[in-house]
Design a protein around this motif. Structure first.
Motif, PDB file in Angstrom:
ATOM      1  N   GLU A  37      -4.944   8.717   2.306  1.00 32.77           N
ATOM      2  CA  GLU A  37      -3.645   8.233   1.850  1.00 32.77           C
ATOM      3  C   GLU A  37      -3.833   7.037   0.931  1.00 32.77           C
ATOM      4  OE1 GLU A  37      -0.234   8.051   4.580  1.00 32.77           O
ATOM      5  OE2 GLU A  37      -1.654   8.653   6.136  1.00 32.77           O
ATOM      6  N   LEU A  38      -3.042   6.982  -0.108  1.00 29.11           N
ATOM      7  CA  LEU A  38      -3.076   5.827  -0.994  1.00 29.11           C
ATOM      8  C   LEU A  38      -2.256   4.685  -0.406  1.00 29.11           C
ATOM      9  CD1 LEU A  38      -2.629   7.448  -4.526  1.00 29.11           C
ATOM     10  CD2 LEU A  38      -4.754   6.822  -3.358  1.00 29.11           C
ATOM     11  N   GLU A  39      -2.649   3.464  -0.781  1.00 27.69           N
ATOM     12  CA  GLU A  39      -1.919   2.253  -0.391  1.00 27.69           C
ATOM     13  C   GLU A  39      -1.799   2.099   1.124  1.00 27.69           C
ATOM     14  OE1 GLU A  39      -0.131   4.054  -3.302  1.00 27.69           O
ATOM     15  OE2 GLU A  39      -1.830   3.012  -4.169  1.00 27.69           O
ATOM     16  N   GLN A  40      -2.766   2.609   1.878  1.00 27.97           N
ATOM     17  CA  GLN A  40      -2.795   2.463   3.331  1.00 27.97           C
ATOM     18  C   GLN A  40      -4.196   2.004   3.752  1.00 27.97           C
ATOM     19  OE1 GLN A  40      -0.142   2.992   5.394  1.00 27.97           O
ATOM     20  NE2 GLN A  40       1.170   3.612   3.701  1.00 27.97           N
ATOM     21  N   TYR A  41      -4.258   1.099   4.739  1.00 35.15           N
ATOM     22  CA  TYR A  41      -5.563   0.718   5.269  1.00 35.15           C
ATOM     23  C   TYR A  41      -6.081   1.854   6.154  1.00 35.15           C
ATOM     24  CZ  TYR A  41      -4.974  -4.089   3.639  1.00 35.15           C
ATOM     25  OH  TYR A  41      -4.815  -5.211   2.856  1.00 35.15           O
TER      26      TYR A  41
END
Length: 260
Positions: free
Chosen positions: A41-45
């Protein structure tokens, strides 16, 4: 009777060879497991390790990887600056900049913290933060940009860090797409990522820490000097920017705690 024994030996030899080949393929496949079988997932740690990626390490480490001209890198730079500033790091070296006009979110305000290493303490733990810029604004649309970026990265970080960033930008597929993050742009390149590693594991955030859209007011981006005034409390004209930067910085801090 002798003929039957001969056939049995041949069958036995065949099955032995067959099972050896199957076992070899199983071990080879497990060893060479490719994360592209999964998505990221993008923009997720995203947790990428349950142990420190840097062995025999006494510090927590943050690697902020981007490039000069990146709208995602420029927007995210404010969270990195805020973290350093709130951690009372002196002599933060930066230049104000605006992102390249070749991409969406052109002229996003940002800071270039050129390939510097900063040390500070957070939650009683020593932290080392390294900023890495893989390209200049002359990023061009050719098949070699990904390889060039990886070669640059390999010279600047430990092998274990390089391996994780390579995997999650060039092999793992972005959730909801059929592309890796390095190939999702109109100009293939190693994109902006943030990797945080410590004693209890490592997390990688693929994409921006702050959205470039946070810095658009009246249908055009703010100047970097205006953003800096708001972050430093000189001006309170855009409290939403101050709030967005604070939230993003707290995300980094929360992840630091998770790896300590």
């Amino acid at each position: 009777m002798a003929k039957e024994r001969n056939i049995s030996y041949k069958l036995l030899a065949f099955f032995i060879i067959f099972f050896v080949i199957i076992a070899f393929l199983g071990i080879y496949g497990a060893y060479h497991y490719n994360p592209s079988d999964e998505t990221i997932e993008l923009e997720q740690y995203c947790k990428v390790s349950t142990s420190d990626l840097i062995k025999n390490n006494s510090n927590d480490h943050i690697y902020f990887v981007s490039w000069d001209g990146s709208p995602f890198g420029d927007a995210s730079s404010w969270a990195i600056y805020s973290l350093l500033n709130e951690s009372h790091v002196s002599h933060i070296k930066y230049n104000c900049t605006e992102s390249s006009e070749k991409f969406q979110y052109n002229n996003t305000p940002g800071l270039i913290l050129y390939n510097n290493t900063y040390n500070f303490t957070y939650n009683t733990h020593k932290v080392t933060l390294q900023t890495i810029y893989l390209y200049g604004e002359n990023l061009s649309n050719n098949s070699h940009e990904i390889k060039l970026g990886l070669n640059e990265l390999k010279n600047m970080v430990p092998e274990s860090i390089y391996n994780e960033i390579e995997i999650y930008t060039t092999e793992a597929i972005v959730d909801g797409t059929s592309n890796t993050s390095a190939n999702i742009s109109s100009i293939p390149h190693i994109n902006t990522v943030t990797l945080i590693t410590g004693k209890t594991g490592a997390y990688l955030l693929n994409g921006y820490l702050l959205s470039p859209s946070d810095f658009e007011k009246s249908n055009k981006p703010l100047a970097p000097e205006v953003v800096m005034e708001n972050i430093n409390g000189i001006s309170n004209r855009y409290p939403s920017i101050t709030s967005a930067v604070k939230t993003s910085r707290e995300g980094i801090e929360s992840t630091l705690k998770d790896v300590q």
